[in-house]
Every structure is written in C-alpha cells, then in structure tokens.
Design a protein around this motif. Structure first.
Motif, PDB file in Angstrom:
ATOM      1  N   ALA A  34       0.829  -1.202   0.000  1.00 51.61           N
ATOM      2  CA  ALA A  34       0.000   0.000   0.000  1.00 51.61           C
ATOM      3  C   ALA A  34       0.867   1.257   0.000  1.00 51.61           C
ATOM      4  CB  ALA A  34      -0.923  -0.017   1.211  1.00 51.61           C
ATOM      5  N   ARG A  35       1.935   1.244   0.799  1.00 50.11           N
ATOM      6  CA  ARG A  35       2.817   2.409   0.847  1.00 50.11           C
ATOM      7  C   ARG A  35       3.543   2.602  -0.477  1.00 50.11           C
ATOM      8  NH1 ARG A  35       6.141   1.380   6.248  1.00 50.11           N
ATOM      9  NH2 ARG A  35       7.233   3.269   5.588  1.00 50.11           N
ATOM     10  N   TYR A  36       3.952   1.498  -1.091  1.00 54.63           N
ATOM     11  CA  TYR A  36       4.631   1.585  -2.387  1.00 54.63           C
ATOM     12  C   TYR A  36       3.706   2.198  -3.436  1.00 54.63           C
ATOM     13  CZ  TYR A  36       6.648  -0.012  -6.808  1.00 54.63           C
ATOM     14  OH  TYR A  36       7.140  -0.069  -8.081  1.00 54.63           O
ATOM     15  N   GLN A  37       2.454   1.756  -3.455  1.00 57.85           N
ATOM     16  CA  GLN A  37       1.510   2.300  -4.423  1.00 57.85           C
ATOM     17  C   GLN A  37       1.232   3.772  -4.166  1.00 57.85           C
ATOM     18  OE1 GLN A  37       0.660   0.756  -7.027  1.00 57.85           O
ATOM     19  NE2 GLN A  37       1.151  -1.384  -6.570  1.00 57.85           N
ATOM     20  N   ARG A  38       1.207   4.171  -2.883  1.00 54.77           N
ATOM     21  CA  ARG A  38       0.965   5.584  -2.577  1.00 54.77           C
ATOM     22  C   ARG A  38       2.113   6.475  -3.035  1.00 54.77           C
ATOM     23  NH1 ARG A  38      -1.415   3.635   2.285  1.00 54.77           N
ATOM     24  NH2 ARG A  38       0.490   4.043   3.477  1.00 54.77           N
ATOM     25  N   THR A  87       9.684   4.252   2.914  1.00 57.56           N
ATOM     26  CA  THR A  87       9.373   3.048   2.147  1.00 57.56           C
ATOM     27  C   THR A  87      10.592   2.597   1.363  1.00 57.56           C
ATOM     28  OG1 THR A  87       7.085   3.804   1.911  1.00 57.56           O
ATOM     29  CG2 THR A  87       7.824   2.045   0.435  1.00 57.56           C
ATOM     30  N   GLY A 106       3.267   6.383  -5.797  1.00 57.69           N
ATOM     31  CA  GLY A 106       3.150   6.522  -7.237  1.00 57.69           C
ATOM     32  C   GLY A 106       4.100   5.597  -7.956  1.00 57.69           C
TER      33      GLY A 106
END
Length: 430
Positions: free
Chosen positions: A11-15, A90, A17
């Motif tokens: 989730a943090r990786y996707q946030r 991250t 971008g």
C-alpha cells in the motif's frame, strides 16, 4: 487483525506513485526488505555480499572487455544496476545507468592476493553499485590472477549465481557491451522485473494468512537466540572468522535436508548447551508462478527451531520440515512478529545459518577460451555466530565458519565434530 507487513508495504509503495513505471522506483521483495533492515541495524552499516572468486592464468583477463560484458548484464537485468533507497519511509530500488566498476586491487606490504581481496571486501561501501569486479595478483612473478565477481545480496540469491556466471562469460565471448541492448529490450526487462516482484509480494501477502501466522507463532514459541551479541574482543588469529571443513563420501542421492538440519541442531547443542531452542535460518523458495525468470533476490529465510534438548527420529524432523515448507513463503519479518505475538522472546537474530548447494549446478566462468578455477577465500565476516554450508555432489563438502567475537575456536571445532557425528552413515573423511 492488523494488515500483514507485506500488505502495508504494498500500500505504501503504491501511494508513492511507484506503480507508475515513469516514477522510476522498483518494489523490493520480503527477502530484500530483510537484508536492508539488517543493514540499517548494523552499527557499521555493513551490507550482505555474495562474492565468487576465480583464478585465471595471468594475462587472461582483458579488463576493458570484461567490464563491458558486466555492463551488458547490468543493462539487461534491472536489479544489477539498481540501488536501494528509502522514500518517505518506504524501501525501494532506484534503477540507474549500468556502471559496473572493475578495480585493480593493490597489495599492501606483506599481503598476498587473497589478503588484499579480503581487506577490500571488508571495506565494501554499501551505497555503491550492486555488482562489482575486483582483480588482484600476488606479485610480479605470480602465475595466476584472482578475479572477484561480487554482488550485493539484495541483487541476487543462490539460484541467480550460475546464470550470472554463464551470461557474463557469454557476453565476454561475444564482445557485448551495454549499447548492444536496445531500448525496447531494456524496457521489456524492466517491466518483467517489476511484474515478478509484484507477483512475489502478492504471494507473500497471501502467505501471511492468520492460519500461517498462528502456525509460526506456535512453532517458534519457545525459540530464543542463545548466542551473545557480536563483541569486540581481540582476535589473536587475526581474521574475524574461523573455519573448518571436511569432504565426506556422499550416500546415493545425497544427504537429506532434514538430516542436515538435525546435524545443525547437534552443533547448536554443543555450543549453547542442551535444552534451549536455538533459531537456525536457511534460504528457501523460488520465483512466483507466472513470472519471468528474472534475476533478483527471491529466496526467503526460513527458521528452524533447533531444540537442543531433544534428538528426534529423522522422520519427525522430516515431517516438521515439510510442514514448515508449506508455509515457507511467509516473509521473515512476518514470522518474527508472529513468534513474538505467540509469546517468544526471540528478537529475530539467528544463532546459525545453513545453506546447501548442488555441485552439479556450478558453472565455471569462461573468459574467451579459458575456464576459471573457482577458489574460496575465507576469513570474511559472517552474519551469524556460525554458518554451515553443504555442497552436495559425488562427495559431501561440509564447511563451518564462525564469528570469533562470539565463539571460541575450540568450542566451534567441537560443535563441528558434533555436526559430523550427527550425520547419517558417515564414512571416514578424506
């Protein structure tokens, strides 16, 4: 229930971008996450590295040609040209242009080539490129030169090494360099790597199911590291690690992995006394289903609770091991959290390590028409109090190294004798 560590990471990786290829960041596997965490906790910031050493007749290595070949590999395989970074807390990998250094290692007074390479690798800067080459020889009249092909462990696992050696030799033979890879090929390799790691993370997230975490919590409930933290006591022998090895006739089919685990249990019992449950780690795993066979670090560290107060029948250890393998995809940091939630006082430090190699898969590095002779250079730092490597082939090659700031040489040698004595159907050494 809290989300899994892997789920939180995704989730943090996707946030960030980072799911957009234009953002330029690559995700890291659970194994890479562990290596980066261990590095951050190391007082000296040491990275885990994987060196391979090859002896060639002096004058064999064309340095410019070899460096071009290595840069061809780095251009093709994103993990060989990506450096770890932390963005808003991250961890990720940031791809960079291929730039593999080849350093000629100068010997200090009184050193030979092995000493010089050992000293050089001890000073490995963790913020440099993940693939590096070093060339050394023992003097003006030396008949051989030693080539070290060294990787940061975040960039490779044991399954990658034979392929790296083969592709490096092929690129050297064909005189390839980084410009021989088209932009379209480079983009396809980058997309394949990102896809493979995301598939791996999804598998790791599924492997951190409540049932798996309950299993590991109970399995490791009584485990606690027995070895003290690495110390700073003076080491009279000069090298930070000791080592002992033996070659034994191998039974047909090799020694079963559970038997090697039981042998490590015997070694831990000799070192730490009978009764404790010492955590022993070993690498296991493979590429996720449906992914391209990209290079990278995909092997998880699985934990074996070595109960030194018992000597179970071989079939009991085998059954327990098979049960562990059903849950071997659960990332190491998830396992530590589950163990502590289950009542264990284990911090996550390992008392020992076990690695097993198949000698049949070893490929010599060929530079032009000359095959290098793989050699071993001991005396380098080890990440655990003791580590056992077993190479299976026509014979069983056992090697144990230990951290001299933690273990006494005599105690370690007694532990190695206990390890050998616990192996099934051992024949006389030669």
């Amino acid at each position: 229930m809290l989300p899994s560590i892997t789920g939180q990471y995704l989730a943090r990786y996707q946030r960030l971008g980072a799911g957009d290829p234009a953002a330029g960041l690559l995700p890291v596997t659970g194994a890479q996450r562990r290596f980066l965490l261990v590095r951050s906790l190391d007082p000296a910031g040491r990275a885990d590295i994987v060196p391979m050493f090859f002896a060639f007749p002096r004058g064999t290595v064309d340095a410019a040609r070899l460096r071009a070949a290595a840069n061809h590999l780095a251009a093709r395989h994103p993990v060989l040209r990506s450096r770890p970074c932390v963005v808003r807390g991250t961890p990720a990998l940031r791809p960079e242009p291929a730039d593999v250094p080849l350093d000629h290692v100068a010997r200090a007074p009184g050193e030979d080539a092995e000493d010089a390479l050992r000293r050089t690798l001890a000073g490995w800067p963790a913020d440099g490129p993940p693939l590096r080459l070093f060339l050394a020889h023992s003097g003006p009249h030396a008949e051989e030169e030693l080539l070290a092909v060294v990787l940061d462990h975040t960039a490779c696992d044991g399954q990658s090494l034979a392929r790296i050696v083969e592709e490096l030799g092929d690129a050297y033979r064909d005189r390839l360099g980084p410009d021989d890879l088209s932009p379209a090929e480079a983009a396809a390799e980058l997309a394949a790597y990102r896809d493979a790691v995301l598939r791996q993370l999804e598998a790791e997230d599924r492997a951190a199911s409540p049932r798996a975490l309950t299993y590991w919590g109970e399995r490791l409930r009584t485990a606690r590291e027995q070895a003290p933290l690495p110390g700073s006591r003076s080491i009279s022998a000069g090298l930070p690690t000791g080592a002992v090895e033996v070659r034994l006739p191998s039974p047909a089919g090799g020694v079963p992995f559970p038997a090697l685990l039981d042998a490590c249990r015997a070694a831990a019992g000799a070192l730490f006394g009978t009764g404790p449950v010492a955590p022993i780690g070993y690498p296991w795993g493979g590429r996720p289903a449906g992914a391209e066979p990209v290079l990278g670090c995909f092997l998880n560290t699985v934990v074996f609770p070595a109960d030194t107060g018992s000597a179970p029948a071989p079939e009991v250890t085998a059954t327990d091991w098979w049960d562990d393998l059903d849950r071997a995809d659960t990332p190491f940091d998830e396992v530590v959290r589950a163990a502590r939630a289950g009542g264990s006082a284990w911090s996550g430090r390992l008392d020992g390590l076990l690695t097993v190699d198949d000698a049949r898969n070893r490929t010599p590095l060929r530079l032009g028409g000359t095959a290098g002779r793989e050699v071993h250079i001991g005396g380098r730092q080890v990440r655990a109090p003791f580590a056992v490597s077993a190479t299976q082939g026509p014979e069983l090659h056992l090697r144990m190294v230990w951290d001299r700031s933690v273990l006494d040489d005599a105690a370690a040698e007694d532990a190695f004798a206990a390890l050998r004595g616990a192996l099934p159907a051992e024949a006389p050494a030669h």
